[in-house]
Design an enzyme around this catalytic site. Structure first.
Site, PDB file in Angstrom:
ATOM      1  N   PRO A 102      -4.142   5.617   7.676  1.00 33.89           N
ATOM      2  CA  PRO A 102      -4.407   4.256   7.032  1.00 33.89           C
ATOM      3  C   PRO A 102      -3.383   2.957   7.540  1.00 33.89           C
ATOM      4  O   PRO A 102      -2.476   3.530   7.731  1.00 33.89           O
ATOM      5  CB  PRO A 102      -4.099   4.459   5.432  1.00 33.89           C
ATOM      6  CG  PRO A 102      -3.171   5.651   5.388  1.00 33.89           C
ATOM      7  CD  PRO A 102      -3.430   6.712   6.810  1.00 33.89           C
ATOM      8  N   GLY A 104      -1.534  -0.508   6.492  1.00 34.73           N
ATOM      9  CA  GLY A 104      -0.880  -1.122   5.606  1.00 34.73           C
ATOM     10  C   GLY A 104      -0.318  -0.254   4.786  1.00 34.73           C
ATOM     11  O   GLY A 104      -0.007  -0.404   3.474  1.00 34.73           O
ATOM     12  N   LEU A 107       2.930   3.274   7.774  1.00 33.18           N
ATOM     13  CA  LEU A 107       3.056   4.434   8.931  1.00 33.18           C
ATOM     14  C   LEU A 107       3.075   3.555  10.469  1.00 33.18           C
ATOM     15  O   LEU A 107       2.635   4.359  11.396  1.00 33.18           O
ATOM     16  CB  LEU A 107       1.817   5.282   8.579  1.00 33.18           C
ATOM     17  CG  LEU A 107       1.931   6.342   7.418  1.00 33.18           C
ATOM     18  CD1 LEU A 107       0.835   7.092   7.278  1.00 33.18           C
ATOM     19  CD2 LEU A 107       3.308   7.034   7.279  1.00 33.18           C
ATOM     20  N   GLY A 108       3.326   2.399  10.411  1.00 33.69           N
ATOM     21  CA  GLY A 108       3.454   1.874  11.470  1.00 33.69           C
ATOM     22  C   GLY A 108       2.120   1.438  12.417  1.00 33.69           C
ATOM     23  O   GLY A 108       2.094   1.404  13.677  1.00 33.69           O
ATOM     24  N   SER A 110       0.644  -1.461  12.392  1.00 35.05           N
ATOM     25  CA  SER A 110       0.489  -2.679  13.434  1.00 35.05           C
ATOM     26  C   SER A 110       1.290  -2.494  14.741  1.00 35.05           C
ATOM     27  O   SER A 110       0.641  -2.750  15.711  1.00 35.05           O
ATOM     28  CB  SER A 110       1.154  -3.749  12.538  1.00 35.05           C
ATOM     29  OG  SER A 110       2.743  -3.584  12.455  1.00 35.05           O
ATOM     30  N   ALA A 111       2.386  -1.744  14.626  1.00 34.51           N
ATOM     31  CA  ALA A 111       3.031  -1.320  16.015  1.00 34.51           C
ATOM     32  C   ALA A 111       2.088  -0.204  16.904  1.00 34.51           C
ATOM     33  O   ALA A 111       2.051  -0.616  18.113  1.00 34.51           O
ATOM     34  CB  ALA A 111       4.587  -0.919  15.716  1.00 34.51           C
ATOM     35  N   ALA A 112       1.468   0.536  16.243  1.00 32.60           N
ATOM     36  CA  ALA A 112       0.909   1.548  17.006  1.00 32.60           C
ATOM     37  C   ALA A 112      -0.401   0.874  17.408  1.00 32.60           C
ATOM     38  O   ALA A 112      -0.998   1.130  18.814  1.00 32.60           O
ATOM     39  CB  ALA A 112       0.414   2.927  16.199  1.00 32.60           C
ATOM     40  N   ASP A 152       9.626   0.431  14.861  1.00 32.81           N
ATOM     41  CA  ASP A 152       8.318   0.801  14.988  1.00 32.81           C
ATOM     42  C   ASP A 152       7.665   0.861  16.182  1.00 32.81           C
ATOM     43  O   ASP A 152       7.120   1.657  16.660  1.00 32.81           O
ATOM     44  CB  ASP A 152       7.492  -0.152  13.933  1.00 32.81           C
ATOM     45  CG  ASP A 152       8.002  -0.113  12.584  1.00 32.81           C
ATOM     46  OD1 ASP A 152       8.881   0.324  12.221  1.00 32.81           O
ATOM     47  OD2 ASP A 152       7.070  -0.562  11.671  1.00 32.81           O
TER      48      ASP A 152
HETATM   49  C1  MEV Z   1       9.076  -1.457   8.716  1.00 35.71           C
HETATM   50  O1  MEV Z   1       8.508  -0.249   9.066  1.00 35.71           O
HETATM   51  C2  MEV Z   1      10.491  -1.246   8.672  1.00 35.71           C
HETATM   52  C3  MEV Z   1      11.413  -2.333   8.348  1.00 35.71           C
HETATM   53  O2  MEV Z   1      12.770  -2.093   8.459  1.00 35.71           O
HETATM   54  C4  MEV Z   1      11.490  -3.466   9.055  1.00 35.71           C
HETATM   55  C5  MEV Z   1      11.714  -3.424  10.658  1.00 35.71           C
HETATM   56  O3  MEV Z   1      12.695  -2.616  10.754  1.00 35.71           O
HETATM   57  O4  MEV Z   1      11.448  -4.277  11.422  1.00 35.71           O
HETATM   58  C6  MEV Z   1      11.138  -2.656   6.843  1.00 35.71           C
END
Ligand code: MEV
Length: 327
Positions: A102, A104, A107-108, A110-112, A152
């Site tokens: 999912p 939001g 679980l990352g 946006s980065a993935a 991430d």
């Molecule tokens: C977000 O997945 C992790 C945080 O530590 C932000 C970051 O490391 O950029 C909250």
């Protein structure tokens, strides 16, 4: 039709989230869930994105991210545009994102999605190094929140179990070749069903740090100590200790103000029913709980969790993968 298919894994932060933004160490793992990006060229001169978040289209050249600041795909549009700028190509591209985890939920996603997009769009025109994928994804993450630590993007690009310390990334599971003990770790991920907002949570923590500097500094030191103890426990494959430290880390994040009653209750249920330990993962305020478990106890844990969506995962070896090219 020319198409490039890539994928990148989900991630879970095991120790040190939030404080990693302020230079403290953190440990995170890639999980065996992936997002797939398929890119194809189009002749309408637009970047067009389709995902479970909907559909977006932006005409080229999209040089100013503020023009699409409120688009749910802003980091994807930015990722595709920055690859094209890097490779000096300016043609329309369609990007389809399909995820088996999912969005939001800590679980990352946006980065993935940005990592998979960068690799996919680059593959349409040539090739790109992993380090370059990481760098561009980190820039895209700045649109999600201004000051990302990079953890991430690192996990989604390189995969495995990573220690993030002093600006360096160390892959813990590949220290002596393939580390079977680490790859035998099993995590149960529980989706709280509460969508979180990473940017808002990071801002909340920043405000907390500014209003109570001393308290924040001591929480940051505790986070560092927990992470370094966890590193030792991981190296000794001491599951009970890793679990204990996970639960302690949850308590620390609770003190920081990024947990809530729902997340605390899930952690409590997991620990009471035999998980080694559990904590919120990522920005908090919602999202997922990660717990270290003995897989033999998973039925008992699932019964105790009631209707929450869950999955079990080991550490995913592979970061970003280029699967196929069609011409
Ligand atoms: C977000 O997945 C992790 C945080 O530590 C932000 C970051 O490391 O950029 C909250």
């Amino acid at each position: 039709m020319k198409a490039a298919v890539t994928s990148a894994p989900a991630k879970a932060i095991l120790f040190g989230e939030h404080f990693v933004v302020y230079g403290k160490p953190a440990i995170a793992a890639a999980l065996k869930r992936r997002v797939r990006a398929t890119s194809t060229l189009n002749d309408v001169g637009e970047i067009r994105v389709r995902s479970m978040l909907g559909y977006s289209s932006i005409p080229l050249p999209c040089t100013d991210p503020y023009l699409y600041e409120y688009d749910p795909h802003r980091h994807i549009i930015f990722s595709a545009a920055s690859v094209m700028r890097l490779l000096n190509k300016h043609v329309g591209v369609d990007i389809l994102l399909e995820s088996d985890f999912p969005y939001g939920m800590g679980l990352g996603a946006s980065a993935a999605t940005s990592v998979a997009t960068i690799a996919s769009v680059a593959s349409l025109f040539g090739s790109i190094s992993r380090n370059e994928v990481f760098r561009l994804s980190l820039e895209a993450e700045r649109l999600v929140h201004r000051n990302p630590s990079g953890i991430d993007s690192a996990v989604c690009t390189y995969g495995g179990l990573l220690l993030f310390k002093d600006g360096r990334i160390e892959r813990l599971d590949a220290r002596d070749g393939y580390n079977h003990a680490l790859h035998a770790l099993r995590f149960m991920v529980v989706n709280s069903g509460m969508v979180k907002d990473t940017g808002a949570m990071v801002m909340k923590v920043k405000a907390r740090g500014e209003s109570s500097r001393e308290e924040f500094a001591s929480l940051a030191e505790m986070s560092e100590a927990l992470t370094m103890q966890a590193l030792y426990a991981i190296r000794c494959n001491d599951l009970a200790r890793i679990g204990e430290l996970l639960t302690l880390n949850h308590g620390l994040l609770r003190m920081l103000g990024v947990s809530n009653d729902t997340l605390d209750a899930i952690v409590c249920r997991l620990v009471k029913n035999g998980a080694y330990g559990a904590k919120l993962t990522g920005a908090g305020g919602g999202g997922c709980i990660i717990s270290l478990i003995d897989e033999a106890r998973s039925t008992m844990l699932l019964n105790a969790l009631g209707g929450y969506e869950t999955f079990i995962s080991g550490i995913e070896d592979d970061g970003v993968i280029i699967h196929r090219m069609y011409t």
